[in-house]
Design an enzyme around this catalytic site. Structure first.
Site, PDB file in Angstrom:
ATOM      1  N   THR A 269      36.750  17.325  27.797  1.00 16.93           N
ATOM      2  CA  THR A 269      35.912  18.507  27.627  1.00 16.93           C
ATOM      3  C   THR A 269      34.496  18.185  28.096  1.00 16.93           C
ATOM      4  OG1 THR A 269      35.397  17.826  25.364  1.00 16.93           O
ATOM      5  CG2 THR A 269      37.225  19.374  25.667  1.00 16.93           C
ATOM      6  N   TYR A 270      33.721  19.242  28.414  1.00 14.98           N
ATOM      7  CA  TYR A 270      32.349  18.991  28.848  1.00 14.98           C
ATOM      8  C   TYR A 270      31.388  19.138  27.689  1.00 14.98           C
ATOM      9  CZ  TYR A 270      28.926  18.105  32.490  1.00 14.98           C
ATOM     10  OH  TYR A 270      27.954  17.520  33.271  1.00 14.98           O
ATOM     11  N   THR A 308      36.693  13.805  24.373  1.00 11.22           N
ATOM     12  CA  THR A 308      35.369  14.381  24.555  1.00 11.22           C
ATOM     13  C   THR A 308      34.649  13.673  25.692  1.00 11.22           C
ATOM     14  OG1 THR A 308      34.097  12.842  23.176  1.00 11.22           O
ATOM     15  CG2 THR A 308      35.250  14.641  22.042  1.00 11.22           C
ATOM     16  N   ASP A 309      33.637  14.341  26.251  1.00 11.98           N
ATOM     17  CA  ASP A 309      32.721  13.620  27.121  1.00 11.98           C
ATOM     18  C   ASP A 309      31.948  12.633  26.255  1.00 11.98           C
ATOM     19  OD1 ASP A 309      31.297  12.816  29.388  1.00 11.98           O
ATOM     20  OD2 ASP A 309      31.194  14.864  30.168  1.00 11.98           O
ATOM     21  N   TRP A 310      31.214  11.761  26.887  1.00 15.22           N
ATOM     22  CA  TRP A 310      30.717  10.560  26.213  1.00 15.22           C
ATOM     23  C   TRP A 310      29.579  10.854  25.228  1.00 15.22           C
ATOM     24  CZ3 TRP A 310      34.924   9.575  28.005  1.00 15.22           C
ATOM     25  CH2 TRP A 310      35.437   8.306  28.283  1.00 15.22           C
TER      26      TRP A 310
END
Length: 607
Positions: A269-270, A308-310
């Site tokens: 996801t972004y 998730t994104d980081w």
């Protein structure tokens, strides 16, 4: 016959689901919590494991992460020597094998095969084959080439022990200001969908599903990261909002549909926080249950891993700067509360974070059930078994030095660079250096004045000239403009105005007034080329190409075949007036997506 002397999960003859169930049943909550985090790790000297923390990048030692926190998923940062990367892989696998259950590590990486490098989104390695950025693959527009490229990435990653590609980006490049656009396959939803699916098939390799010879694709950034407010990027916490003024949220999901049909098993996801979309919460996508559970799990039927994104839970360090937790819309919550919200939303794994203790606290407090943790851990273990990690824990580090970046693979990458090059303009000159006709291709041996190309690159193509007045042709290489607005992220993510500085436009005009001029421009972003194109006699766009690939086309050793993967806007005002989520929305573009000239068959250069 099954070996009843060892655990069922270590028996490769048993079905994957039986192995997953057996292993899951043996795990403690602490061991399960470790599976939920997918963080970075870096190489020590010579490919050894990191023994002291890399505080500048918020990276803990391998021993702490594997032995104390129980992590088994790592995004490898840095490393430019294939043998050292493979050696590091073997070292961390040995460390993981020493744990109670011996769960093998899954190693991932951001893209490493392109020409552009940034520590936050992809680090190119000179020793691998070098390809144009993904916009260049979109410019070629051939799914067979995209699949072949994915296959090359797969083979080179396998030699290094890398089993998950953090990509491809299935995002649509609908706002030309977006700094991440170079990693996409372009602006056209049909092309992006086709290239995304083909590249994923190449990563998967032979067979119908993931296997021991596959690299899993973590396709990103669901539900499409392109339409961000003002064309900014959500890596920067000043720019959280993702907007859909054209109402085209569904359009941005089309390449993900294609990715799922191609067998993608992981999704990222972004960061963005959607604004004004009916039914969606105005919080980051990692915490957005209507998007993750309702849309991704429900509408799209995706039952793979959602990561998730980081660093959406806790902050970290990146190149010595604080990288704040990107929990947009939930900044007021504690890290534990944000973690719980993401699990409630349907997320399985947390990129960048390693806060396993928060999972234990949440279960102990009754906020999250262990059964919920089991749902995600089952998905994560299933992927390890499918990839054959339990049976293939080591790679041949010595062989890695010779099996990647081989001459055939380099030739394939270089040919893709040439195929992607896009001839935008090729003026007819009454008395050019070729005689009457288009300026390009040039004759070899032409006296050429250059800027932005390595002087030694001209050897074998042309005679160098010290000044425009001494030359028959000028070659000027430019980089699409961007603005550094004062932060580290601006160095890594090139955003802002798409116009060249006035002095650059004036310089091109001045040189072109003296001698026929070819402008070569790296289209990392869809630059406003109106003034430059008006002055230049020929214009070539590239998406990441080495000097000799460009010169091969300029001098006719190769024909230009690329087609623009996006519109090139005619003015910055047209960009500012366009809608972030709508493709092809700038008024009167200078060149349309799909534009690209060719050489006439008889125009091959005299050699």
């Amino acid at each position: 016959m099954h070996d009843h002397q060892r655990p069922a999960y270590l028996d490769p003859e048993r079905p994957v689901e039986e192995r997953v169930t057996d292993l899951l049943g043996r795990m403690t909550l602490r061991e399960k919590a470790g599976q939920l985090f997918h963080t970075a790790n870096t190489l020590g000297p010579g490919g050894t494991l990191l023994t002291t923390p890399d505080e500048a990048n918020g990276v803990r030692t391998a021993e702490e992460l594997v032995l104390e926190r129980g992590l088994t998923h790592f995004n490898i940062l840095g490393g430019d020597d294939p043998q050292e990367i493979a050696h590091w892989h073997n070292e961390i696998q040995e460390l993981a094998a020493s744990t109670r259950l011996g769960i093998p590590v899954t190693v991932s990486t951001d893209p490493r095969h392109g020409m552009f490098s940034t520590p936050a989104a992809g680090q190119a390695i000179e020793r691998l084959s070098r390809w144009p950025e993904h916009t260049g693959i979109g410019a070629i527009g051939d799914p067979a080439l995209a699949e072949a490229y994915g296959d090359v990435v797969r083979r080179e990653y396998l030699a290094l022990g890398i089993r998950v590609a953090l990509g491809p980006m299935a995002d649509l490049f609908t706002d030309p200001r977006w700094s991440r656009g170079y990693g996409t396959f372009g602006e056209d939803p049909v092309t992006v969908s086709a290239m995304t699916a083909a590249f994923i098939r190449g990563l998967r390799g032979p067979g119908e599903g993931l296997g021991p010879s596959s690299v899993a694709a973590m396709v990103k950034h669901f539900p499409g990261g392109g339409p961000q407010l003002g064309g900014e990027d959500a890596h920067d916490p000043r720019h959280r909002e993702q907007v859909y003024p054209g109402g085209l949220a569904r359009l941005h999901q089309l390449p993900f549909d294609a990715a799922f049909r191609a067998g993608a098993t992981q999704v990222m996801t972004y960061y963005g926080m959607p604004v004004g979309v009916p039914g969606w919460e105005e919080v980051g996508f990692a915490f957005n249950r209507p998007v993750v559970t309702g849309l991704l799990r429900g509408h799209h039927g995706f039952d793979g891993i959602v990561c998730t994104d980081w660093n959406v839970v806790e902050s970290t360090m990146l190149e010595g700067d604080v990288f704040d937790a990107h929990g947009y819309g939930l900044e007021h919550l504690s890290p534990a509360e944000r973690l719980a919200r993401a699990l409630d939303a349907g997320v399985d794994q947390f990129g960048g974070d390693d806060c396993t203790g928060l999972v234990l606290d949440l279960v102990d407090a009754g906020r999250i059930t262990e059964a919920r943790i089991d749902v995600s851990v089952r998905r994560l273990l299933r992927e390890k078994f499918r990839l054959g990690l339990f049976e293939n824990r080591r790679v041949d580090a010595a062989a890695a030095a010779t099996s990647v970046g081989t001459e055939p693979l380099r030739r394939a990458g270089r040919e893709a660079q040439r195929r992607s090059l896009t001839l935008l303009k090729n003026a007819e000159l009454p008395a050019s250096v070729r005689g009457k006709g288009p300026l390009l291709p040039l004759r070899e041996g032409t006296r050429v004045y250059t800027e932005g190309l390595a002087a030694e690159a001209l050897a074998g193509y042309a005679e160098p000239a010290a000044a425009p007045e001494d030359a028959e042709v000028a070659l000027l290489r430019l980089h699409a403009p961007y603005q550094n607005r004062g932060g580290t992220l601006d160095e890594w993510f090139h955003g802002g105005d798409l116009r060249f500085p006035a002095e650059t436009e004036e310089h091109v005009r001045a040189v072109a007034a003296v001698v026929p001029t070819v402008v070569l421009v790296y289209l990392e972003r869809p630059a406003v080329l109106t003034a430059v194109a008006g002055s230049a006699h020929a214009l070539v766009g590239d998406y990441g190409a080495e000097d000799d690939a460009l010169l091969d086309v300029v001098f006719g050793r190769s024909a230009p075949r690329g087609r623009l993967p996006f519109d090139l806007p005619s003015s910055m005002q047209a960009v500012e007036d366009s809608r972030e989520d709508v493709p092809f929305d700038t008024a009167a573009p200078l060149y349309r997506c799909g534009h690209g000239l060719a050489y006439a068959p008889e125009s091959a250069s005299a050699r």
